[in-house]
Write a protein that holds these residues in place. Structure first.
Motif, PDB file in Angstrom:
ATOM      1  N   CYS A 167      -5.385 -78.887 -38.661  1.00 32.02           N
ATOM      2  CA  CYS A 167      -6.327 -77.914 -38.776  1.00 32.02           C
ATOM      3  C   CYS A 167      -5.702 -76.825 -39.773  1.00 32.02           C
ATOM      4  CB  CYS A 167      -6.491 -76.965 -37.544  1.00 32.02           C
ATOM      5  SG  CYS A 167      -5.056 -76.292 -36.817  1.00 32.02           S
ATOM      6  N   VAL A 168      -6.736 -75.838 -40.290  1.00 30.02           N
ATOM      7  CA  VAL A 168      -6.242 -75.022 -41.116  1.00 30.02           C
ATOM      8  C   VAL A 168      -5.847 -73.656 -40.994  1.00 30.02           C
ATOM      9  CG1 VAL A 168      -7.193 -73.666 -43.032  1.00 30.02           C
ATOM     10  CG2 VAL A 168      -7.992 -75.710 -42.639  1.00 30.02           C
ATOM     11  N   ILE A 169      -4.595 -73.536 -40.899  1.00 32.76           N
ATOM     12  CA  ILE A 169      -3.759 -71.975 -40.258  1.00 32.76           C
ATOM     13  C   ILE A 169      -3.317 -71.275 -41.605  1.00 32.76           C
ATOM     14  CG2 ILE A 169      -1.843 -71.392 -39.130  1.00 32.76           C
ATOM     15  CD1 ILE A 169      -1.847 -73.925 -37.399  1.00 32.76           C
ATOM     16  N   LYS A 170      -3.550 -70.115 -41.466  1.00 33.56           N
ATOM     17  CA  LYS A 170      -3.057 -69.239 -42.683  1.00 33.56           C
ATOM     18  C   LYS A 170      -1.609 -69.328 -42.537  1.00 33.56           C
ATOM     19  CE  LYS A 170      -6.798 -65.833 -42.672  1.00 33.56           C
ATOM     20  NZ  LYS A 170      -7.109 -64.352 -42.488  1.00 33.56           N
ATOM     21  N   GLN A 171      -0.743 -69.474 -43.727  1.00 41.97           N
ATOM     22  CA  GLN A 171       0.850 -69.674 -43.480  1.00 41.97           C
ATOM     23  C   GLN A 171       1.232 -68.648 -43.415  1.00 41.97           C
ATOM     24  OE1 GLN A 171       1.970 -72.258 -46.802  1.00 41.97           O
ATOM     25  NE2 GLN A 171       0.427 -73.824 -46.553  1.00 41.97           N
ATOM     26  N   SER A 172       0.737 -67.188 -43.625  1.00 42.17           N
ATOM     27  CA  SER A 172       1.219 -66.103 -43.514  1.00 42.17           C
ATOM     28  C   SER A 172       1.483 -65.786 -41.897  1.00 42.17           C
ATOM     29  CB  SER A 172       0.365 -64.891 -44.168  1.00 42.17           C
ATOM     30  OG  SER A 172      -0.960 -64.955 -43.654  1.00 42.17           O
ATOM     31  N   GLU A 173       0.617 -66.475 -40.983  1.00 43.90           N
ATOM     32  CA  GLU A 173       0.484 -66.382 -39.690  1.00 43.90           C
ATOM     33  C   GLU A 173       2.072 -66.831 -38.916  1.00 43.90           C
ATOM     34  OE1 GLU A 173      -2.846 -67.592 -37.660  1.00 43.90           O
ATOM     35  OE2 GLU A 173      -4.096 -66.606 -38.877  1.00 43.90           O
ATOM     36  N   LYS A 174       2.646 -67.950 -39.990  1.00 47.25           N
ATOM     37  CA  LYS A 174       3.822 -68.677 -39.321  1.00 47.25           C
ATOM     38  C   LYS A 174       3.806 -69.303 -38.130  1.00 47.25           C
ATOM     39  CE  LYS A 174       6.611 -65.504 -42.218  1.00 47.25           C
ATOM     40  NZ  LYS A 174       7.628 -64.603 -42.304  1.00 47.25           N
ATOM     41  N   ARG A 217      -3.589 -76.398 -55.462  1.00 48.90           N
ATOM     42  CA  ARG A 217      -4.085 -75.006 -55.237  1.00 48.90           C
ATOM     43  C   ARG A 217      -5.262 -74.601 -56.162  1.00 48.90           C
ATOM     44  NH1 ARG A 217       0.412 -71.151 -54.185  1.00 48.90           N
ATOM     45  NH2 ARG A 217       2.010 -72.207 -52.821  1.00 48.90           N
ATOM     46  N   ASP A 218      -5.293 -75.293 -57.349  1.00 56.37           N
ATOM     47  CA  ASP A 218      -6.257 -74.884 -58.162  1.00 56.37           C
ATOM     48  C   ASP A 218      -7.688 -75.356 -57.939  1.00 56.37           C
ATOM     49  OD1 ASP A 218      -4.360 -73.338 -59.745  1.00 56.37           O
ATOM     50  OD2 ASP A 218      -3.974 -74.997 -61.207  1.00 56.37           O
ATOM     51  N   VAL A 245      -1.764 -69.015 -48.706  1.00 62.93           N
ATOM     52  CA  VAL A 245      -0.326 -69.738 -48.856  1.00 62.93           C
ATOM     53  C   VAL A 245       0.531 -68.866 -49.804  1.00 62.93           C
ATOM     54  CG1 VAL A 245      -1.611 -71.871 -48.921  1.00 62.93           C
ATOM     55  CG2 VAL A 245      -1.193 -70.718 -51.051  1.00 62.93           C
ATOM     56  N   PRO A 246       1.983 -69.254 -49.716  1.00 62.79           N
ATOM     57  CA  PRO A 246       2.846 -68.353 -50.455  1.00 62.79           C
ATOM     58  C   PRO A 246       2.592 -68.488 -51.817  1.00 62.79           C
ATOM     59  CG  PRO A 246       3.931 -69.879 -48.902  1.00 62.79           C
ATOM     60  CD  PRO A 246       2.412 -70.436 -48.752  1.00 62.79           C
ATOM     61  N   PRO A 257      11.107 -62.022 -51.897  1.00 61.83           N
ATOM     62  CA  PRO A 257      10.861 -62.354 -50.626  1.00 61.83           C
ATOM     63  C   PRO A 257       9.158 -62.897 -50.664  1.00 61.83           C
ATOM     64  CG  PRO A 257      10.809 -59.921 -50.774  1.00 61.83           C
ATOM     65  CD  PRO A 257      11.387 -60.464 -52.027  1.00 61.83           C
ATOM     66  N   LEU A 258       8.711 -63.492 -49.400  1.00 55.73           N
ATOM     67  CA  LEU A 258       7.415 -64.110 -49.501  1.00 55.73           C
ATOM     68  C   LEU A 258       6.290 -63.190 -49.738  1.00 55.73           C
ATOM     69  CD1 LEU A 258       8.004 -66.607 -46.650  1.00 55.73           C
ATOM     70  CD2 LEU A 258       7.762 -67.348 -49.242  1.00 55.73           C
ATOM     71  N   HIS A 259       5.285 -63.723 -50.476  1.00 56.35           N
ATOM     72  CA  HIS A 259       4.026 -62.915 -51.046  1.00 56.35           C
ATOM     73  C   HIS A 259       3.179 -64.094 -50.788  1.00 56.35           C
ATOM     74  CE1 HIS A 259       5.653 -58.921 -52.198  1.00 56.35           C
ATOM     75  NE2 HIS A 259       6.808 -59.873 -52.843  1.00 56.35           N
TER      76      HIS A 259
END
Length: 435
Positions: A167-174, A217-218, A245-246, A257-259
């Motif tokens: 599934c698609v999970i926002k990577q910021s949600e960890k 990504r593009d 994504v990062p 740090p991660l953005h």
């Protein structure tokens, strides 16, 4: 081997690496001082009580109980006062600091040493003597880094699929597990499987992860992904979707740090493998390491509030938080307990020593007393004064009296001691953990 024994072994290995790094640093000072005829009464690794020493020639070599530093003693570090004396002559606390330092630098003066004093050497020779210590740390860091990267290598991502996200999970949600309402990932829907090797994207061949990652990504919308599976090539047709994504920098590296940012998303994990780097790749990484080290030193004051909050408040210890000797020892202990190939653990350990030696180099190059960089700055300023006087046909101003800066040196030393104690407390109360 028992996990506790491995942890203890890691701490012991770090302590040995620390001692070697310090001894190597002081050897730089010692060898160049002797090269220029400066007498060195002592060469000591560590602080506190002496546990072993031996005198060879006019130098006592020794090992002290606390492996947290080292030093060499050179006679005549500071020139005599204006009246030619080297003893305390004032009740002023600031003046006493100056004269105490001056007196200590002549403490072991012997007949015949008048021509073997540090301050009597030309400025460029004094610069070499003081620079040689930090430079040795830089040399050791380079030897360890190039040795490990070009022989063992480092883990790098490939274009082979290690796993497919369902599934698609926002990577910021960890988070890793899918929840109801999460859309199906494009890779899973298109039939991408573990073990597939992606060889082309939208008809253009790809052979490395960075290129493939940038193209994914593009792209948002329909795409053609060519894979090798069971000796055959297959074209899959996923519809890429935007995801959080990062963020990457201009060099294609994940920003720390991660953005996070929005970009095209396929939904798979790439396989990693350990491979040696070329000389050019290793040089590039070493350059990046030095640049990051410089930025870290500059950013250090800004990290003190967060470090204080993580130690005495309820704040979290940041991943890029400063780490002291105790923290680094704990990290090394943890490294030894990680389930990974021995060669990978060896590379991690050597890289930890690399970062430690780079830090020693950068900190000691700061133009502040009592650091090596402070003595270098004093010698350079003396050279500028003397050359300026020569150009304008003025009397030689003589050696620059670095001893007059000792009150400021005590302030700098006090700041460093306070910072070291803060980092020590943080490493004990709220340590950085790699696991």
């Amino acid at each position: 081997m028992n996990e506790m024994l491995l942890y203890a072994l890691g701490i012991v290995l770090f302590a040995l690496g620390l001692l070697v790094s310090i001894a190597w640093h002081e050897l730089g000072h010692l060898s160049t001082a002797k090269l220029f005829g400066i007498r060195v009464p002592q060469y000591m690794v560590g602080f506190g009580p002496t546990i072993w020493s031996k005198k060879r020639g006019d130098t006592e070599y020794g090992l002290k109980a606390i492996p947290a530093g080292g030093y060499i003693r050179m006679i005549g570090m500071f020139p005599p006062g204006e009246d030619g004396k080297i003893e305390a002559r004032s009740t002023s606390p600031w003046r006493s600091m100056i004269e105490d330092a001056r007196e200590a630098s002549y403490e072991e003066l012997q007949p015949g040493d008048e021509t073997r004093l540090f301050y009597t050497r030309k400025p460029w020779k004094r610069v070499i003597v003081m620079f040689a210590g930090p430079f040795m740390n830089l040399v050791l860091a380079a030897l360890l880094f190039f040795g490990s990267m070009m022989t063992i290598g480092t883990a790098g991502q490939t274009t082979q699929v290690a796993g497919v996200q369902q599934c698609v999970i926002k990577q910021s949600e960890k988070r890793e597990k899918c929840q109801s309402g999460d859309p199906v990932s494009p890779a899973f829907k298109a039939g991408l499987k573990e073990g597939d090797k992606i060889v082309a994207f939208n008809g253009t061949p790809v052979s490395d992860w960075d290129t493939l990652s940038d193209r994914i990504r593009d792209t948002i919308g329909p795409a053609t992904v060519t894979v090798e599976r069971g000796g055959q090539r297959l074209d899959l047709h996923p519809v890429l979707v935007p995801n959080v994504v990062p963020q990457k920098d201009a060099d294609g590296k994940v920003v720390q740090p991660l953005h996070y940012t929005k970009a095209g998303y396929l939904g798979f994990a790439s396989k990693t493998e350990v491979a040696p780097l070329t000389f050019g790749e290793t040089t590039e990484r070493m350059t990046d390491l030095l640049e990051n080290g410089v930025h870290s030193v500059i950013a250090l004051p800004g990290k003190i509030p967060g470090l204080w909050d993580a130690t005495f408040g309820d704040g979290e210890r940041a991943e890029d938080s400063p780490v002291g000797v105790v923290g680094a020892a704990r990290i090394t202990g943890e490294l030894m307990t990680v389930e990974a190939p021995p060669t990978t653990i060896l590379v991690w350990f050597m890289n930890l020593l690399v970062m430690f030696n780079v830090s020693l180099f950068l900190f000691n190059m700061l133009p502040l007393l009592p650091l090596d960089g402070g003595h270098i700055a004093g010698a350079l300023w003396e050279s500028v004064r003397r050359h300026t006087a020569r150009i304008f046909r003025r009397p030689d101003p003589g050696p620059f009296d670095v001893a007059k800066l000792m009150p400021a040196a005590y302030v700098v030393a006090g700041v460093f001691v306070c910072f070291t104690l803060l980092v020590l407390a943080a490493d004990i109360v709220n340590p950085v953990k790699i696991t």
